[in-house]
Design a protein around this motif. Sequence first.
Motif, PDB file in Angstrom:
ATOM      1  N   THR A   1      16.384  -7.849  -3.309  1.00 39.63           N
ATOM      2  CA  THR A   1      17.445  -8.737  -2.985  1.00 39.63           C
ATOM      3  C   THR A   1      17.029 -10.209  -2.893  1.00 39.63           C
ATOM      4  OG1 THR A   1      19.324  -9.415  -1.487  1.00 39.63           O
ATOM      5  CG2 THR A   1      17.288  -8.661  -0.574  1.00 39.63           C
ATOM      6  N   ALA A   2      18.014 -11.124  -3.175  1.00 36.44           N
ATOM      7  CA  ALA A   2      17.607 -12.751  -3.148  1.00 36.44           C
ATOM      8  C   ALA A   2      18.117 -12.990  -1.641  1.00 36.44           C
ATOM      9  CB  ALA A   2      18.279 -13.611  -4.212  1.00 36.44           C
ATOM     10  N   VAL A   3      17.143 -13.623  -0.942  1.00 38.17           N
ATOM     11  CA  VAL A   3      17.816 -14.187   0.357  1.00 38.17           C
ATOM     12  C   VAL A   3      17.337 -15.590   0.763  1.00 38.17           C
ATOM     13  CG1 VAL A   3      17.364 -11.769   1.250  1.00 38.17           C
ATOM     14  CG2 VAL A   3      15.336 -13.568   1.736  1.00 38.17           C
ATOM     15  N   LYS A   4      18.289 -16.360   1.512  1.00 38.62           N
ATOM     16  CA  LYS A   4      18.183 -17.689   1.939  1.00 38.62           C
ATOM     17  C   LYS A   4      17.034 -17.858   3.140  1.00 38.62           C
ATOM     18  CE  LYS A   4      21.482 -20.833   0.329  1.00 38.62           C
ATOM     19  NZ  LYS A   4      22.759 -21.397   0.636  1.00 38.62           N
ATOM     20  N   GLU A   5      15.930 -18.181   2.926  1.00 43.64           N
ATOM     21  CA  GLU A   5      15.166 -18.547   3.994  1.00 43.64           C
ATOM     22  C   GLU A   5      14.606 -20.016   3.980  1.00 43.64           C
ATOM     23  OE1 GLU A   5      11.794 -15.818   3.895  1.00 43.64           O
ATOM     24  OE2 GLU A   5      13.153 -14.262   4.373  1.00 43.64           O
ATOM     25  N   ASP A   6      14.401 -20.744   5.294  1.00 47.99           N
ATOM     26  CA  ASP A   6      14.116 -21.952   5.144  1.00 47.99           C
ATOM     27  C   ASP A   6      14.586 -23.176   4.122  1.00 47.99           C
ATOM     28  OD1 ASP A   6      12.477 -21.213   7.408  1.00 47.99           O
ATOM     29  OD2 ASP A   6      11.098 -20.478   5.934  1.00 47.99           O
ATOM     30  N   GLY A   7      15.959 -22.813   3.830  1.00 52.06           N
ATOM     31  CA  GLY A   7      16.624 -23.450   2.605  1.00 52.06           C
ATOM     32  C   GLY A   7      16.183 -23.335   1.434  1.00 52.06           C
ATOM     33  N   SER A   8      15.491 -22.359   0.897  1.00 55.69           N
ATOM     34  CA  SER A   8      15.126 -21.859  -0.465  1.00 55.69           C
ATOM     35  C   SER A   8      15.518 -20.311  -0.438  1.00 55.69           C
ATOM     36  CB  SER A   8      13.737 -22.278  -0.706  1.00 55.69           C
ATOM     37  OG  SER A   8      12.894 -21.364   0.093  1.00 55.69           O
ATOM     38  N   ILE A   9      15.538 -19.925  -1.662  1.00 58.32           N
ATOM     39  CA  ILE A   9      15.881 -18.581  -1.961  1.00 58.32           C
ATOM     40  C   ILE A   9      14.867 -17.976  -2.489  1.00 58.32           C
ATOM     41  CG2 ILE A   9      17.274 -16.888  -3.476  1.00 58.32           C
ATOM     42  CD1 ILE A   9      19.389 -19.176  -4.032  1.00 58.32           C
ATOM     43  N   LYS A  10      14.658 -16.713  -1.861  1.00 55.69           N
ATOM     44  CA  LYS A  10      13.500 -16.151  -2.041  1.00 55.69           C
ATOM     45  C   LYS A  10      13.637 -14.451  -2.313  1.00 55.69           C
ATOM     46  CE  LYS A  10      10.634 -18.466   1.062  1.00 55.69           C
ATOM     47  NZ  LYS A  10       9.855 -19.384   0.271  1.00 55.69           N
ATOM     48  N   ILE A  11      13.089 -13.722  -2.939  1.00 52.04           N
ATOM     49  CA  ILE A  11      12.851 -12.476  -3.285  1.00 52.04           C
ATOM     50  C   ILE A  11      12.410 -11.483  -2.256  1.00 52.04           C
ATOM     51  CG2 ILE A  11      12.560 -10.628  -4.914  1.00 52.04           C
ATOM     52  CD1 ILE A  11      12.628 -12.712  -7.422  1.00 52.04           C
ATOM     53  N   ARG A  12      13.180 -10.652  -1.775  1.00 54.39           N
ATOM     54  CA  ARG A  12      12.534  -9.593  -0.801  1.00 54.39           C
ATOM     55  C   ARG A  12      12.895  -8.296  -1.400  1.00 54.39           C
ATOM     56  NH1 ARG A  12      10.155 -13.100   0.476  1.00 54.39           N
ATOM     57  NH2 ARG A  12      10.106 -14.449   2.187  1.00 54.39           N
ATOM     58  N   THR A  13      12.083  -7.378  -1.217  1.00 52.45           N
ATOM     59  CA  THR A  13      12.037  -6.072  -1.879  1.00 52.45           C
ATOM     60  C   THR A  13      12.674  -5.186  -0.769  1.00 52.45           C
ATOM     61  OG1 THR A  13      10.776  -4.280  -2.771  1.00 52.45           O
ATOM     62  CG2 THR A  13       9.746  -5.334  -1.063  1.00 52.45           C
ATOM     63  N   LEU A  14      13.855  -4.246  -1.433  1.00 49.44           N
ATOM     64  CA  LEU A  14      14.007  -3.237  -0.603  1.00 49.44           C
ATOM     65  C   LEU A  14      13.337  -1.965  -0.691  1.00 49.44           C
ATOM     66  CD1 LEU A  14      17.946  -3.764  -1.636  1.00 49.44           C
ATOM     67  CD2 LEU A  14      16.921  -4.163   0.660  1.00 49.44           C
ATOM     68  N   THR A  15      12.779  -1.705  -1.901  1.00 46.26           N
ATOM     69  CA  THR A  15      11.932  -0.700  -2.089  1.00 46.26           C
ATOM     70  C   THR A  15      10.371  -0.860  -1.630  1.00 46.26           C
ATOM     71  OG1 THR A  15      12.950  -0.310  -4.397  1.00 46.26           O
ATOM     72  CG2 THR A  15      10.884   0.776  -3.992  1.00 46.26           C
ATOM     73  N   LYS A  16       9.895   0.094  -0.946  1.00 47.49           N
ATOM     74  CA  LYS A  16       8.827   0.005  -0.316  1.00 47.49           C
ATOM     75  C   LYS A  16       7.804   0.918  -0.377  1.00 47.49           C
ATOM     76  CE  LYS A  16      10.711  -3.379   2.944  1.00 47.49           C
ATOM     77  NZ  LYS A  16      11.157  -3.513   4.488  1.00 47.49           N
ATOM     78  N   ALA A  17       8.170   1.726  -1.464  1.00 44.60           N
ATOM     79  CA  ALA A  17       7.233   2.991  -1.915  1.00 44.60           C
ATOM     80  C   ALA A  17       5.805   2.388  -2.213  1.00 44.60           C
ATOM     81  CB  ALA A  17       7.703   3.798  -2.968  1.00 44.60           C
ATOM     82  N   PRO A  18       4.539   2.952  -2.101  1.00 41.52           N
ATOM     83  CA  PRO A  18       3.396   2.694  -2.461  1.00 41.52           C
ATOM     84  C   PRO A  18       3.172   2.627  -3.931  1.00 41.52           C
ATOM     85  CG  PRO A  18       3.117   4.682  -1.543  1.00 41.52           C
ATOM     86  CD  PRO A  18       4.467   4.245  -1.054  1.00 41.52           C
ATOM     87  N   LEU A  19       2.146   1.812  -4.328  1.00 36.85           N
ATOM     88  CA  LEU A  19       1.945   1.584  -5.917  1.00 36.85           C
ATOM     89  C   LEU A  19       0.383   2.744  -5.769  1.00 36.85           C
ATOM     90  CD1 LEU A  19       2.187  -2.141  -6.097  1.00 36.85           C
ATOM     91  CD2 LEU A  19       3.770  -0.497  -7.071  1.00 36.85           C
ATOM     92  N   ASP A  20       0.249   2.972  -7.096  1.00 39.41           N
ATOM     93  CA  ASP A  20      -0.823   4.082  -7.184  1.00 39.41           C
ATOM     94  C   ASP A  20      -2.294   3.181  -7.251  1.00 39.41           C
ATOM     95  OD1 ASP A  20      -2.809   6.139  -7.727  1.00 39.41           O
ATOM     96  OD2 ASP A  20      -1.489   7.040  -9.030  1.00 39.41           O
ATOM     97  N   GLU A  21      -2.908   3.180  -6.091  1.00 36.93           N
ATOM     98  CA  GLU A  21      -4.150   2.407  -6.059  1.00 36.93           C
ATOM     99  C   GLU A  21      -5.505   3.115  -7.179  1.00 36.93           C
ATOM    100  OE1 GLU A  21      -4.944  -0.031  -4.214  1.00 36.93           O
ATOM    101  OE2 GLU A  21      -3.120  -0.243  -3.125  1.00 36.93           O
ATOM    102  N   ASN A  22      -5.237   4.240  -7.581  1.00 37.63           N
ATOM    103  CA  ASN A  22      -6.225   4.943  -8.590  1.00 37.63           C
ATOM    104  C   ASN A  22      -5.692   4.441  -9.896  1.00 37.63           C
ATOM    105  OD1 ASN A  22      -6.895   7.211  -6.728  1.00 37.63           O
ATOM    106  ND2 ASN A  22      -5.048   7.763  -6.763  1.00 37.63           N
ATOM    107  N   LEU A  23      -4.961   3.703 -10.224  1.00 38.85           N
ATOM    108  CA  LEU A  23      -4.237   3.052 -11.456  1.00 38.85           C
ATOM    109  C   LEU A  23      -5.018   1.561 -11.606  1.00 38.85           C
ATOM    110  CD1 LEU A  23      -1.296   5.347 -12.374  1.00 38.85           C
ATOM    111  CD2 LEU A  23      -3.394   5.581 -13.454  1.00 38.85           C
ATOM    112  N   ILE A  24      -5.183   1.081 -10.604  1.00 38.08           N
ATOM    113  CA  ILE A  24      -5.354  -0.519 -10.732  1.00 38.08           C
ATOM    114  C   ILE A  24      -6.708  -0.557 -10.925  1.00 38.08           C
ATOM    115  CG2 ILE A  24      -5.025  -2.676  -9.320  1.00 38.08           C
ATOM    116  CD1 ILE A  24      -3.089  -1.172  -7.471  1.00 38.08           C
ATOM    117  N   ASN A  25      -6.790  -1.580 -11.890  1.00 36.73           N
ATOM    118  CA  ASN A  25      -8.075  -2.164 -12.384  1.00 36.73           C
ATOM    119  C   ASN A  25      -7.931  -3.602 -11.752  1.00 36.73           C
ATOM    120  OD1 ASN A  25     -10.157  -3.675 -13.490  1.00 36.73           O
ATOM    121  ND2 ASN A  25      -9.692  -2.840 -15.787  1.00 36.73           N
TER     122      ASN A  25
END
Length: 582
Positions: A537-561
């Motif tokens: 979602t896009a939220v207003k913070e400190d006078g600017s718009i920032k992206i904040r995630t609703l999804t918080k499932a982990p990413l697969d560390e096994n696949l990260i280079n």
Amino acid sequence: MTNTEKILKRFQTFLKKEKLDLFVVNSTDEYLSEYVDMQSNSRYLLTGFSGSAGDMIVTQEEAMLFIDGRYHLQAENEVNPELVSLIKVGLGTSPQRVLYEKLAELCGINNTNIGIVSSKTSCAGFKELLKNLEGRQNIKIFEYEQDPIAKIAGIKEKTKTGGVLRYIPEEISGTTPENKLESVNKYKTENNIDLLLVADLANIAYLANLRGAEIPYSSCFKAKSVIFRGKAYIFTDLNNLPVEIIDNFSEKFVFQQEKDFEGFIKNLSKEQVANVYYHPGSTTLAVFRKVEKLADKVVEIKESFISSLKAIKTRQEMGYMAECYLKTDIVVNRVICWLNQNLESGEKISEKDFSEKVKSLFKEEGAVGLSFEPITASGKNTAFIHYTHPDPEKAIKPGDFILLDCGAYFEGGYATDQTRTFLAGGGFATAEELQKTVYTSVLKGFLHGLNLEIKENTTGYDLDNAVREVVDSCKPEGFSFSHATGHGVGIPVHEDPPRIGPSESSKIPLKAGMVFTIEPGLYNESYGGVRIENTVTAVKEDGSIKIRTLTKAPLDENLINYDMLTEQEKIWLKDYNRFKIG
């Protein structure tokens, strides 16, 4: 001869009998729903292609199916090329536009008769059709309000079994139907609108704080609506609307049977209605034909005011959606753990088993329906962007790519949507270097999307471009990012606005309160694919718009280079992991 072939041949015989040279076959229903029961989907009946989008041109001798990049591989898999030609449309181009351009090309110089189903054709689509036929004097268009393919296929109209509608209280919606109607009436007054036609089912559901369960993968309900002289008239199946629900509404909301809509319109006269405003993208030609004679002035609305209201979520909606995404995160974590534990103990788990487990876990978490059929692809099947037919015979193996794309509706009727690609087997499996390269290329674009600086005029087009630029700069040879970066999410799983893609229609500013996905991907049909999707979602913070995630499932560390990540991307990844669930 297959049943599909029989229906197609009968339909082509029908064209000859009706003296029609060309017929446009839509994949939607009379409400322009995205997801339609396959037995009500004329395109499916003629081709066997089960994707949610893709229309046809049928001539007396040929059949052509127009599909976007999400469905190229699926259509190849499901459609007999001897019966139907596949027209694969590239990224950023509307398949409908290509279809109508091809239609104009096929018309030639002789007299040409074209058939369409007016109850399944949007006014916007009809306008596009006419635009492509401009300057031609030899064209006749025949409008069929009833789809002839259903009759040819022997499909009987189903008895409505939609179930009781449910009312969404202010604690979830954030505002009452009366307050929403007041905003719409103010908009009407400011723009001198007399009668406003509301055909978009999600807008009707939003306006009335009502949800249903009669349409596949939707919380909307079948209805039509007009707003006239300060009142909202909603035409639906009153058998699904208990008295105690109607008691939630003031006299400004009038509910009538859907079959009475046409009579209501006929009873109005030009003396009563100064003008009619409608949105062409959500209104069928059949409904338009009923209202166009009401007034001398009938006006297209470029962007729906109700859609723009719906796109900006209230604090209460955001709080409720966050709860729903927590439940979705739990489902994703649980099903990944379940799969990996079973694989580690030597159990045979098929793609179909995995899909059924996803569905059962959503039920355990309280889901009342699914946002769409879960995508549970393994190995090379992960290259199918919309892989909705999991194979009961395909066993998932440790080390396989697994692509899980899933979402659900809970009681409040807002969709969830998220995707995780992961390595089957978890910590006891070893990723190939190419798997890591593909995954990390997608991850880099994903992180840049999550952390994009939103300025006053930043659009969905800008977001798509920023993500696509990163993914394309490091993708391995032979892999393509062949779909949009995201889409809006709300009452429908694909809500509009906002739009997050490479087309002109995405050049609409992102605003605080909007909810949308960021879902870059890379695919190679000989190897497989990766997609990572968070709803944000896009939220207003400190006078600017920032992206904040609703999804918080982990990413697969096994696949990260990690060697592929910049220092900034490592910081972003670390920040994301601080709030991950699971």
